[in-house]
Design a protein around this motif. Structure first.
Motif, PDB file in Angstrom:
ATOM      1  N   VAL C  37       0.860  -1.182   0.000  1.00  0.00           N
ATOM      2  CA  VAL C  37       0.000   0.000   0.000  1.00  0.00           C
ATOM      3  C   VAL C  37       0.898   1.233   0.000  1.00  0.00           C
ATOM      4  O   VAL C  37       1.712   1.408   0.901  1.00  0.00           O
ATOM      5  CB  VAL C  37      -0.908   0.010   1.253  1.00  0.00           C
ATOM      6  N   THR C  38       0.763   2.072  -1.024  1.00  0.00           N
ATOM      7  CA  THR C  38       1.588   3.282  -1.070  1.00  0.00           C
ATOM      8  C   THR C  38       0.787   4.474  -0.554  1.00  0.00           C
ATOM      9  O   THR C  38      -0.423   4.564  -0.755  1.00  0.00           O
ATOM     10  CB  THR C  38       2.036   3.591  -2.507  1.00  0.00           C
ATOM     11  N   TYR C  39       1.498   5.350   0.124  1.00  0.00           N
ATOM     12  CA  TYR C  39       0.870   6.519   0.737  1.00  0.00           C
ATOM     13  C   TYR C  39       1.682   7.743   0.345  1.00  0.00           C
ATOM     14  O   TYR C  39       2.912   7.720   0.434  1.00  0.00           O
ATOM     15  CB  TYR C  39       0.850   6.310   2.251  1.00  0.00           C
ATOM     16  N   TRP C  40       1.008   8.762  -0.130  1.00  0.00           N
ATOM     17  CA  TRP C  40       1.693   9.993  -0.531  1.00  0.00           C
ATOM     18  C   TRP C  40       1.290  11.140   0.370  1.00  0.00           C
ATOM     19  O   TRP C  40       0.096  11.329   0.619  1.00  0.00           O
ATOM     20  CB  TRP C  40       1.312  10.396  -1.966  1.00  0.00           C
ATOM     21  N   THR C  41       2.273  11.933   0.801  1.00  0.00           N
ATOM     22  CA  THR C  41       1.965  13.163   1.512  1.00  0.00           C
ATOM     23  C   THR C  41       3.020  14.191   1.176  1.00  0.00           C
ATOM     24  O   THR C  41       4.068  13.852   0.611  1.00  0.00           O
ATOM     25  CB  THR C  41       1.930  12.950   3.032  1.00  0.00           C
ATOM     26  N   SER C  42       2.767  15.431   1.513  1.00  0.00           N
ATOM     27  CA  SER C  42       3.777  16.454   1.275  1.00  0.00           C
ATOM     28  C   SER C  42       4.229  17.104   2.577  1.00  0.00           C
ATOM     29  O   SER C  42       4.925  18.107   2.556  1.00  0.00           O
ATOM     30  CB  SER C  42       3.248  17.517   0.308  1.00  0.00           C
ATOM     31  N   TYR C  43       3.832  16.546   3.705  1.00  0.00           N
ATOM     32  CA  TYR C  43       4.271  17.096   4.993  1.00  0.00           C
ATOM     33  C   TYR C  43       5.308  16.169   5.614  1.00  0.00           C
ATOM     34  O   TYR C  43       4.992  15.036   5.982  1.00  0.00           O
ATOM     35  CB  TYR C  43       3.084  17.280   5.932  1.00  0.00           C
ATOM     36  N   PRO C  44       6.555  16.653   5.744  1.00  0.00           N
ATOM     37  CA  PRO C  44       7.652  15.765   6.150  1.00  0.00           C
ATOM     38  C   PRO C  44       7.409  15.076   7.489  1.00  0.00           C
ATOM     39  O   PRO C  44       7.591  13.863   7.604  1.00  0.00           O
ATOM     40  CB  PRO C  44       8.852  16.711   6.264  1.00  0.00           C
ATOM     41  N   ILE C  93      -3.913   8.883  -0.651  1.00  0.00           N
ATOM     42  CA  ILE C  93      -3.440  10.240  -0.919  1.00  0.00           C
ATOM     43  C   ILE C  93      -3.821  11.143   0.234  1.00  0.00           C
ATOM     44  O   ILE C  93      -4.993  11.223   0.613  1.00  0.00           O
ATOM     45  CB  ILE C  93      -4.052  10.784  -2.222  1.00  0.00           C
ATOM     46  N   ASP C  94      -2.820  11.827   0.791  1.00  0.00           N
ATOM     47  CA  ASP C  94      -3.053  12.734   1.918  1.00  0.00           C
ATOM     48  C   ASP C  94      -3.257  14.141   1.370  1.00  0.00           C
ATOM     49  O   ASP C  94      -2.330  14.778   0.904  1.00  0.00           O
ATOM     50  CB  ASP C  94      -1.824  12.683   2.842  1.00  0.00           C
ATOM     51  N   PHE C  95      -4.472  14.601   1.416  1.00  0.00           N
ATOM     52  CA  PHE C  95      -4.828  15.906   0.868  1.00  0.00           C
ATOM     53  C   PHE C  95      -5.862  16.542   1.781  1.00  0.00           C
ATOM     54  O   PHE C  95      -6.503  15.853   2.570  1.00  0.00           O
ATOM     55  CB  PHE C  95      -5.479  15.710  -0.508  1.00  0.00           C
ATOM     56  N   ALA C  96      -6.071  17.845   1.614  1.00  0.00           N
ATOM     57  CA  ALA C  96      -7.195  18.454   2.310  1.00  0.00           C
ATOM     58  C   ALA C  96      -8.472  17.943   1.655  1.00  0.00           C
ATOM     59  O   ALA C  96      -8.477  17.612   0.468  1.00  0.00           O
ATOM     60  CB  ALA C  96      -7.123  19.964   2.202  1.00  0.00           C
ATOM     61  N   CYS C  97      -9.533  17.862   2.442  1.00  0.00           N
ATOM     62  CA  CYS C  97     -10.795  17.364   1.883  1.00  0.00           C
ATOM     63  C   CYS C  97     -11.188  18.121   0.629  1.00  0.00           C
ATOM     64  O   CYS C  97     -11.537  17.528  -0.392  1.00  0.00           O
ATOM     65  CB  CYS C  97     -11.919  17.504   2.915  1.00  0.00           C
ATOM     66  N   PHE C  98     -11.095  19.448   0.724  1.00  0.00           N
ATOM     67  CA  PHE C  98     -11.539  20.226  -0.428  1.00  0.00           C
ATOM     68  C   PHE C  98     -10.589  20.070  -1.611  1.00  0.00           C
ATOM     69  O   PHE C  98     -10.955  20.330  -2.748  1.00  0.00           O
ATOM     70  CB  PHE C  98     -11.691  21.709  -0.055  1.00  0.00           C
ATOM     71  N   GLN C  99      -9.353  19.643  -1.332  1.00  0.00           N
ATOM     72  CA  GLN C  99      -8.386  19.462  -2.411  1.00  0.00           C
ATOM     73  C   GLN C  99      -8.677  18.195  -3.201  1.00  0.00           C
ATOM     74  O   GLN C  99      -8.485  18.149  -4.409  1.00  0.00           O
ATOM     75  CB  GLN C  99      -6.972  19.349  -1.835  1.00  0.00           C
ATOM     76  N   ILE C 100      -9.118  17.152  -2.507  1.00  0.00           N
ATOM     77  CA  ILE C 100      -9.366  15.891  -3.188  1.00  0.00           C
ATOM     78  C   ILE C 100     -10.758  15.892  -3.801  1.00  0.00           C
ATOM     79  O   ILE C 100     -11.054  15.112  -4.711  1.00  0.00           O
ATOM     80  CB  ILE C 100      -9.188  14.690  -2.217  1.00  0.00           C
ATOM     81  N   TYR C 101     -11.594  16.809  -3.331  1.00  0.00           N
ATOM     82  CA  TYR C 101     -12.983  16.806  -3.784  1.00  0.00           C
ATOM     83  C   TYR C 101     -13.140  16.869  -5.314  1.00  0.00           C
ATOM     84  O   TYR C 101     -13.914  16.098  -5.882  1.00  0.00           O
ATOM     85  CB  TYR C 101     -13.790  17.922  -3.106  1.00  0.00           C
TER      86      TYR C 101
END
Lengths: 275, 301, 442
Positions: C37-44, C93-101
């Protein structure tokens, strides 16, 4: 007469020293800052030399991200790209400079035209092509758009056009094939230009950020430039780490440059023409 | 086309044909695949309403261009791009030539100078922009203001003042690229056969006359190259502008936007790829015009 | 002929290199047997936390491998924009709700299973359920697991020094406090901003802070619902007053300057006495400015008694193209567990949302963290999130761009008509964007 030349040279040297120092000052700052603590970089009273020297930022590099891997990746991408570019630019430069055929100018203009458009405007079509080729998340995918250099062709054309035609014609009359002419005359005589193109392409491909990022699905393929971006964290720039990473990034580029620099200075000696 | 390889007798012509088949055709093919076709697809997109997050797109004719007409941010970016070229191009050519000519005087320290001038160019753009962002930072935190105040001057809002900000970035751009031009000019100057320089010396010409009458005309092809590249680079300036808008303590935004930045913002921030491609088309036309003008100018001289 | 052979040899060699390098590099999703399972985020810090969580999870589930990948911040948006529609994105994918919407809206995101949503319903604050809901269908499309809640940090030493008791409850009080806290040097330059405002910076952040700082208190809204669609909600007195507050702060009361060092950095250097931010500042201050004595107060109310703050939720989502959906959701559910939620709050500094978890150990070290957690559920202090419509980010970003320029114009502070005209112009643009997406109420 000799005295005049001497003092002229001294003045020249002085001007150059001053100008080059101003030019390089930001870089000196960069290197020195990489040995400072973060709090000494971001301060109301900056100093040139570190208040306290530290290697902490460099240590951070190995922790923060697998920089050795990033480094190797950058070398692979830039290296393969530069090889392709050197061959294609010199050969195409020769053709455009010394050949004549219908439509030559059209093709030349078409190639120049491609310089005018920044690459990421056509990222999407390229990405879709990569995907169709199955090259997502591979080196080939990253190198794909970097194997040709329009401005390189342009530059080689310009410099090769300065090579006297007699040199080429006499060789042809002697029975050399074009490949021979290319290999034994064109390439040696455009050494400096090729060296310059090699460096320029190396730098250009090394600093690609968005494309390698889009192609790579895991950080196994990330390049140094992407690694650098890690230090620009969400809200705060970690200057210390960034500076150290920059210095490390610079070293291979500097090495490549120093290696090729002598080639550039050598220039061309048209002794062949005299004899 | 192969038959039109003019002015060469039999076997030479055949050799040339082989060379073209082995080199020209494959490279042109690569160009088509890697550049031309993607570029054409992108430019074609400018007539659609393509949005990256939406799978469907439809043809909308000139709608994007009409919209550009009344987009004041686009106008700002267009003017800024033109200002960029008008300032950067002469600066880079004149300074680059001047320094290259100085370096071409058989100085012993030539290698060192060459390296020193070239370093900003090989410094990756991101750290360079970060350093300059820091140099231009407000208050005494920024190096430029720090020195200004030390020398008794008032501090300047380098990136805050809308009038100064763009020029500050252009300074950074020129600083960064100057090394490239110096090296290119040096290559050109070095490639001048020594005979020409010797002949000028024998004729008793001064250094200045030698430069103006002999060297510069010979390296005209190189000057054309640098001029075209400088204008293209000025028009495609992106990273320097982009970095300067990042971070929480910088006050720049729309007022330093240039065409390429707008292309990026519209395409990758707002995902309006159709609109972004339209700006791209405008950029392409302007660049093409600039390049053609320069080719024409240099030919007539 | 002799010449051609070596040329062909070179050509083959080159093609060979190309072919080999095509297969080198990362392996795609061709794992047989155990699932990745791959997980992406942009917060270190978050990536590190999730990696640790992944290790724990893998210990309990040996046939699952969790790969947690960090992308540089800005680049993540572009990366997802290119790869998600092409089906090449991560499983989580780690995003803000409104970003993934918008991606959900266009059919790229899969719906969370009931058992995961149930965890939300049971242990998470109610506003997170709103954030996770698609206004069109009423279904949940993503799972929030931490929040970017904003409150006011203040320097207690500065307050004491200025003789200030308590903390500001209203916007007007806040301005008064700021006036007493501001320090200037001989030439009138601000050396310490009484109230640090976010006046610049990339993206939509500037407007986000503006929205939180003043608009909520004035009951002003970027967009409001009307006749089943939307329209700009700030081209009126509430919007004008909001901008006026900022302009007054800069030009009339001069409690904030355009060139002061701002944000967490500025606060840590004591270049400001009050500023609005999220819980991660606690960790930042601990590391970079441990001598600062500070605390947190809730966003002040406006003149009509409206209060509240913005807490945009960050969530994880699973693309439709993922081949390991169930495994991904299971790991996601693990991230919602009390144990991991405490870990998130502790290690990454981002504020978690599970109300059933026990954060007392963290509170002992940093009392401010408790204030943030309590703020999730205070009467009269509702927490708002972005509206889930596809153009919301563009609307905010464009307003932010223009506001940043407006802040630099001193004339707007005194010329009320010009200020109102500007706000109206912003609203026109907002409506135009809504119209582009067929969401404008006519």
């Amino acid at each position: 007469m000799a005295g005049k030349i001497k003092s002229g040279k001294v003045v020249l040297n002085l001007i150059l020293v001053f100008v080059s120092f101003v030019n390089i000052f930001p870089f000196i700052w960069l290197v020195l800052s990489s040995f400072k603590f973060n709090k000494d970089i971001i301060t109301e009273t900056p100093t040139l030399f570190p208040v306290e020297w530290t290697l902490q930022n460099y240590a951070l590099l190995t922790e923060a991200a697998p920089f050795l891997r990033f480094f190797m990746n950058s070398v692979i991408v830039s290296g393969v790209s530069t090889i392709f570019v050197l061959i294609s630019c010199s050969a195409m430069g020769y053709i455009f400079a010394k050949y004549n055929f219908r439509g030559k100018n059209f093709f030349f203009m078409m190639i120049i035209a491609t310089i005018l458009i920044p690459m990421y405007t056509y990222f999407i079509p390229m990405y879709l092509t990569i995907r169709a080729l199955g090259w997502v998340n591979t080196y080939a995918g990253i190198i794909y758009p970097l194997i040709i250099m329009s401005s390189g062709i342009f530059f080689l054309k310009q410099t090769i056009s300065m090579i006297p035609d007699d040199l080429i014609d006499s060789s042809r009359i002697d029975g050399s094939s074009e490949f021979r002419v290319y290999w034994h005359i064109i390439i040696p005589l455009s050494q400096s230009a090729l060296a310059a193109i090699a460096i320029v392409n190396w730098v250009f491909t090394w600093s690609r950020f968005l494309w390698p990022l889009i192609v790579a699905s895991s950080d196994r393929l990330f390049t140094m430039e992407i690694g650098l971006a890690y230090f620009r964290r969400s809200f705060i720039v970690e200057y210390g780490g960034t500076m150290a990473a920059c210095v490390v990034t610079l070293i291979p580029v500097l090495v490549v440059f120093l290696v090729f620099r002598t080639r550039i200075i050598e220039g061309i000696a048209f002794t062949g023409m005299k004899s | 086309m192969l038959n039109a390889v003019i002015g060469a007798p039999g076997s030479i012509r055949r050799n040339k044909a082989y060379f073209i088949m082995a080199v020209f055709l494959p490279v042109v093919f690569l160009f088509l695949v890697v550049r031309i076709i993607p570029i054409i697809s992108t430019l074609a997109l400018s007539f659609t309403n393509y949005h990256m997050q939406r799978p469907v797109r439809k043809f909308v004719g000139l709608e994007n261009f009409i919209r550009l007409f009344s987009d004041d941010i686009f106008h700002t970016s267009l003017l800024n791009s033109l200002q960029f070229v008008l300032v950067a191009l002469p600066a880079e050519i004149i300074l680059g030539l001047a320094i290259a000519l100085m370096l071409n005087s058989k100085l012993r320290a030539e290698g060192y100078f060459q390296t020193l001038f070239f370093i900003p160019y090989i410094l990756p753009m991101v750290p360079a922009a970060i350093i300059w962002q820091w140099i231009y930072a407000p208050g005494t935190f920024g190096l430029a203001n720090f020195f200004l105040e030390k020398l008794g001057f008032q501090r300047v809002g380098w990136l805050i003042d809308s009038n100064i900000a763009l020029n500050a970035i252009i300074v950074m751009h020129v600083w960064k690229n100057l090394g490239f031009f110096i090296v290119i000019f040096l290559v050109g100057l070095k490639d001048i056969p020594n005979d020409f320089r010797d002949a000028a010396l024998v004729d008793g010409a001064t250094a200045w006359q030698r430069i103006w009458r002999v060297e510069l005309p010979i390296i005209r092809p190189v000057i054309l190259f640098t001029s075209v590249m400088a204008s293209i680079w000025a028009l495609s300036a992106f990273t320097e502008v982009y970095i300067m808008t990042q971070g929480t303590d910088v006050s720049t935004g729309v007022e330093i936007s240039v065409l390429v930045f707008q292309i990026y913002v519209e395409g990758f921030r707002y995902f309006r790829m159709g609109y972004s491609s339209a700006i791209c088309l405008v950029l392409f036309v302007i660049s093409m015009l600039l390049v053609l003008i320069q080719f024409r100018l240099f030919r007539e001289k | 002929m002799k010449k051609i052979l070596p040329r062909i040899g070179m050509l083959i060699a080159i093609l060979g290199i190309l072919a080999v390098s095509a297969f080198a590099g990362g392996q795609g999703g061709e794992t047989t047997g155990p699932v990745t399972v791959t997980y992406w985020t942009s917060y270190p810090l978050l990536q590190a936390t999730v990696e640790h969580a992944g290790e724990k999870y893998m210990a309990q589930n040996p046939d699952v491998t969790i790969e947690s990948i960090l992308f540089p911040q800005r680049a993540m948006d572009e990366k997802v924009a290119v790869s998600l529609p092409a089906g090449e994105a991560a499983d989580l994918i780690d995003f803000a709700c409104f970003q993934i919407y918008p991606y959900y809206y266009n059919g790229y995101i899969s719906e969370p299973p009931e058992d995961v949503v149930d965890v939300l319903k049971k242990s998470f604050p109610s506003f997170t359920l709103t954030s996770a809901t698609d206004p069109v269908s009423g279904k949940k499309f993503t799972i929030p697991y931490y929040v970017s809640l904003k409150e006011m940090f203040y320097n207690t030493d500065h307050f004491a020094e200025a003789g200030l008791k308590g903390t500001p409850k209203t916007l007007d009080e806040q301005m008064e406090f700021a006036k007493k806290l501001t320090k200037r040097d001989g030439s009138g330059n601000i050396t310490r901003a009484g109230l640090d405002l976010r006046l610049s910076g990339g993206g939509f952040g500037t407007f986000q802070k503006f929205w939180t700082q003043v608009m909520v208190a004035y009951d002003s809204w970027p967009i409001v619902q009307k006749d089943g669609k939307w329209t700009a909600g700030y081209a009126n007195k509430t919007g004008y007053d909001s901008l006026q507050y900022y302009m007054d702060a800069i030009y009339k009361h001069k409690v904030e300057g355009l060139d002061t060092t701002s944000d967490a950095q500025g606060f840590g250097l004591e270049a400001s006495s009050m500023f609005q931010r999220e819980s991660w500042v606690v960790g930042y201050l601990k590391e970079n400015a441990p001598d600062i004595n500070y605390s947190v107060f809730l966003m002040p109310e406006g003149p009509e008694g409206h209060g509240g703050t913005i807490g945009n939720t960050q969530s994880f989502s699973v693309p439709n193209s993922s081949k390991v959906k169930r495994a991904a959701w299971d790991f996601g559910k693990f991230l919602l567990s009390p144990e991991i939620q405490v870990q998130i709050y502790d290690e990454s500094g981002w504020q978690s949302l599970n109300m059933d978890a026990d954060y007392s150990a963290l509170y002992k070290e940093s009392p401010a963290l408790e204030i943030f957690m309590d703020a999730l559920d205070v009467p009269g202090h509702p927490v708002y999130d972005y509206e889930n419509i596809p153009p919301i980010m563009e609307i905010h970003a464009r307003i932010a761009d223009r506001l940043m320029i407006a802040f630099k114009d001193p004339k707007l502070a005194t010329d009320r008509k010009a200020l109102e005209a500007l706000v109206d112009k912003l609203a026109e643009e907002t409506n135009r964007i809504l119209d582009d997406y067929d969401l404008l109420a006519k």
